[in-house]
Scaffold this motif. Structure first.
Motif, PDB file in Angstrom:
ATOM      1  N   ILE A 112       0.842  -1.197   0.000  1.00  0.00           N
ATOM      2  CA  ILE A 112       0.000   0.000   0.000  1.00  0.00           C
ATOM      3  C   ILE A 112       0.875   1.245   0.000  1.00  0.00           C
ATOM      4  N   ILE A 113       1.890   1.275   0.854  1.00  0.00           N
ATOM      5  CA  ILE A 113       2.796   2.422   0.940  1.00  0.00           C
ATOM      6  C   ILE A 113       3.545   2.615  -0.375  1.00  0.00           C
ATOM      7  N   GLU A 114       3.951   1.517  -1.024  1.00  0.00           N
ATOM      8  CA  GLU A 114       4.676   1.590  -2.294  1.00  0.00           C
ATOM      9  C   GLU A 114       3.824   2.132  -3.439  1.00  0.00           C
ATOM     10  N   ASN A 115       2.508   1.897  -3.395  1.00  0.00           N
ATOM     11  CA  ASN A 115       1.680   2.149  -4.572  1.00  0.00           C
ATOM     12  C   ASN A 115       0.614   3.222  -4.424  1.00  0.00           C
ATOM     13  N   ILE A 116       0.377   3.710  -3.209  1.00  0.00           N
ATOM     14  CA  ILE A 116      -0.664   4.721  -3.003  1.00  0.00           C
ATOM     15  C   ILE A 116      -0.033   5.981  -2.432  1.00  0.00           C
ATOM     16  N   ALA A 117      -0.374   7.116  -3.027  1.00  0.00           N
ATOM     17  CA  ALA A 117       0.198   8.405  -2.625  1.00  0.00           C
ATOM     18  C   ALA A 117      -0.292   8.827  -1.242  1.00  0.00           C
ATOM     19  N   ASP A 118       0.587   9.473  -0.493  1.00  0.00           N
ATOM     20  CA  ASP A 118       0.223  10.001   0.830  1.00  0.00           C
ATOM     21  C   ASP A 118      -0.968  10.940   0.706  1.00  0.00           C
ATOM     22  N   GLY A 119      -1.776  10.957   1.726  1.00  0.00           N
ATOM     23  CA  GLY A 119      -2.937  11.837   1.753  1.00  0.00           C
ATOM     24  C   GLY A 119      -4.178  11.246   1.126  1.00  0.00           C
ATOM     25  N   SER A 120      -4.048  10.060   0.548  1.00  0.00           N
ATOM     26  CA  SER A 120      -5.196   9.391  -0.076  1.00  0.00           C
ATOM     27  C   SER A 120      -6.138   8.880   0.997  1.00  0.00           C
ATOM     28  N   THR A 121      -7.402   8.786   0.639  1.00  0.00           N
ATOM     29  CA  THR A 121      -8.370   8.071   1.466  1.00  0.00           C
ATOM     30  C   THR A 121      -8.502   6.679   0.877  1.00  0.00           C
ATOM     31  N   ILE A 122      -8.331   5.667   1.702  1.00  0.00           N
ATOM     32  CA  ILE A 122      -8.396   4.280   1.250  1.00  0.00           C
ATOM     33  C   ILE A 122      -9.714   3.671   1.701  1.00  0.00           C
ATOM     34  N   TYR A 123     -10.418   3.066   0.754  1.00  0.00           N
ATOM     35  CA  TYR A 123     -11.613   2.298   1.064  1.00  0.00           C
ATOM     36  C   TYR A 123     -11.254   0.822   0.891  1.00  0.00           C
ATOM     37  N   SER A 124     -11.592   0.018   1.883  1.00  0.00           N
ATOM     38  CA  SER A 124     -11.326  -1.413   1.792  1.00  0.00           C
ATOM     39  C   SER A 124     -12.470  -2.176   2.433  1.00  0.00           C
ATOM     40  N   PHE A 158      -2.579   7.773   5.649  1.00  0.00           N
ATOM     41  CA  PHE A 158      -3.788   7.577   4.867  1.00  0.00           C
ATOM     42  C   PHE A 158      -4.999   7.680   5.777  1.00  0.00           C
ATOM     43  N   LEU A 159      -6.093   8.173   5.232  1.00  0.00           N
ATOM     44  CA  LEU A 159      -7.378   8.009   5.903  1.00  0.00           C
ATOM     45  C   LEU A 159      -7.910   6.659   5.449  1.00  0.00           C
ATOM     46  N   HIS A 160      -8.592   5.945   6.332  1.00  0.00           N
ATOM     47  CA  HIS A 160      -9.032   4.597   5.986  1.00  0.00           C
ATOM     48  C   HIS A 160     -10.479   4.415   6.396  1.00  0.00           C
ATOM     49  N   ALA A 161     -11.299   3.998   5.465  1.00  0.00           N
ATOM     50  CA  ALA A 161     -12.703   3.693   5.739  1.00  0.00           C
ATOM     51  C   ALA A 161     -12.978   2.287   5.232  1.00  0.00           C
ATOM     52  N   LYS A 162     -13.852   1.583   5.944  1.00  0.00           N
ATOM     53  CA  LYS A 162     -14.096   0.179   5.637  1.00  0.00           C
ATOM     54  C   LYS A 162     -15.585  -0.090   5.460  1.00  0.00           C
ATOM     55  N   VAL A 163     -15.866  -1.124   4.680  1.00  0.00           N
ATOM     56  CA  VAL A 163     -17.216  -1.657   4.571  1.00  0.00           C
ATOM     57  C   VAL A 163     -17.143  -3.128   4.983  1.00  0.00           C
ATOM     58  N   ASN A 164     -18.094  -3.563   5.770  1.00  0.00           N
ATOM     59  CA  ASN A 164     -18.110  -4.939   6.232  1.00  0.00           C
ATOM     60  C   ASN A 164     -19.031  -5.748   5.329  1.00  0.00           C
ATOM     61  N   HIS A 165     -18.443  -6.583   4.479  1.00  0.00           N
ATOM     62  CA  HIS A 165     -19.225  -7.360   3.514  1.00  0.00           C
ATOM     63  C   HIS A 165     -20.051  -8.454   4.174  1.00  0.00           C
ATOM     64  N   LYS A 166     -19.830  -8.694   5.450  1.00  0.00           N
ATOM     65  CA  LYS A 166     -20.668  -9.648   6.165  1.00  0.00           C
ATOM     66  C   LYS A 166     -22.102  -9.115   6.257  1.00  0.00           C
ATOM     67  N   TYR A 167     -22.232  -7.800   6.321  1.00  0.00           N
ATOM     68  CA  TYR A 167     -23.548  -7.184   6.484  1.00  0.00           C
ATOM     69  C   TYR A 167     -24.092  -6.571   5.192  1.00  0.00           C
ATOM     70  N   ASN A 168     -23.232  -5.968   4.371  1.00  0.00           N
ATOM     71  CA  ASN A 168     -23.680  -5.358   3.118  1.00  0.00           C
ATOM     72  C   ASN A 168     -22.472  -5.018   2.245  1.00  0.00           C
ATOM     73  N   PHE A 169     -22.735  -4.742   0.987  1.00  0.00           N
ATOM     74  CA  PHE A 169     -21.653  -4.384   0.072  1.00  0.00           C
ATOM     75  C   PHE A 169     -21.492  -2.877  -0.035  1.00  0.00           C
ATOM     76  N   ILE A 170     -22.523  -2.138   0.311  1.00  0.00           N
ATOM     77  CA  ILE A 170     -22.447  -0.683   0.389  1.00  0.00           C
ATOM     78  C   ILE A 170     -22.925  -0.315   1.786  1.00  0.00           C
ATOM     79  N   ASP A 171     -22.048   0.348   2.548  1.00  0.00           N
ATOM     80  CA  ASP A 171     -22.404   0.716   3.919  1.00  0.00           C
ATOM     81  C   ASP A 171     -23.580   1.683   3.876  1.00  0.00           C
ATOM     82  N   SER A 172     -24.677   1.304   4.489  1.00  0.00           N
ATOM     83  CA  SER A 172     -25.897   2.116   4.407  1.00  0.00           C
ATOM     84  C   SER A 172     -25.768   3.444   5.145  1.00  0.00           C
ATOM     85  N   ASP A 173     -24.869   3.532   6.112  1.00  0.00           N
ATOM     86  CA  ASP A 173     -24.689   4.787   6.854  1.00  0.00           C
ATOM     87  C   ASP A 173     -23.754   5.756   6.136  1.00  0.00           C
ATOM     88  N   THR A 174     -22.670   5.228   5.555  1.00  0.00           N
ATOM     89  CA  THR A 174     -21.639   6.101   4.980  1.00  0.00           C
ATOM     90  C   THR A 174     -21.592   6.086   3.456  1.00  0.00           C
TER      91      THR A 174
END
Length: 177
Positions: free
Chosen positions: A67-79, A95-111
């Protein structure tokens, strides 16, 4: 596998979706599976720049290094919520990091966070790979490099064949007799 010019994707005000995927090859379409090969990839939503790198495993430290090798600083990462993304502090690395939990949904309904774009990239990469009846491990890196190159040509609205000829002529100019 290396990104040729070491160009990092993303940057400030950019979202980079990341995900890992497993590439394998079946022998003669039978159940015998050759060794697993994990691959990490990402795509910037704003620029459509992408990267794909092979990784020896899915441990957090391995993924964080790539991730450090391939993504520029300051990026927001979604995983997705893969545990090693969470326990290895992507946030600490600039990096800012936001996640979605595929156990519950593929698109986080809140965010509204999702990883559908990188999922689509995997679908495209694997679809072509299946058309070739799989790629043996020692050819996987060149296959993935070609895939990324083709993605770039499409993004720039270039004809792949003409681009290939231009690259060849740039590296091997015609000799005049």
């Amino acid at each position: 596998m290396k990104n040729k010019p070491n160009k990092k994707v993303g940057g400030p005000d950019c979202i980079v979706e990341i995900g890992e995927s497993l590439f394998t090859k079946r022998k003669n379409n039978c159940d015998r599976v050759l060794p697993e090969q994990w691959v990490l990839g990402g795509i910037c939503r704003e620029t459509k720049d992408s990267f794909i790198v092979t990784v020896p495993n899915r441990t957090g430290s391995t993924l964080l290094d790539k991730i450090i090798e391939n993504i520029a600083d300051g990026s927001t990462i979604y995983s997705d919520s893969w545990k090693d993304y969470q326990t290895n502090g992507i946030e600490i690395e600039g990096f800012l990091h936001a996640k979605v939990n595929h156990k519950y949904n593929f698109i986080d309904s809140d965010t509204g966070i999702h990883t559908q774009t990188v999922g689509r990239m995997w679908g495209s990469a694997k679809w072509r790979n299946k058309g070739h009846r799989g790629t043996a491990g020692h050819h996987l890196e060149s296959y993935l490099s070609e895939f990324i190159w083709r993605q770039h040509q499409v993004k720039e609205n270039r004809d792949c064949f003409e681009s290939m000829l231009n690259c060849i002529s740039a590296h091997f100019p015609p000799k005049s007799d």
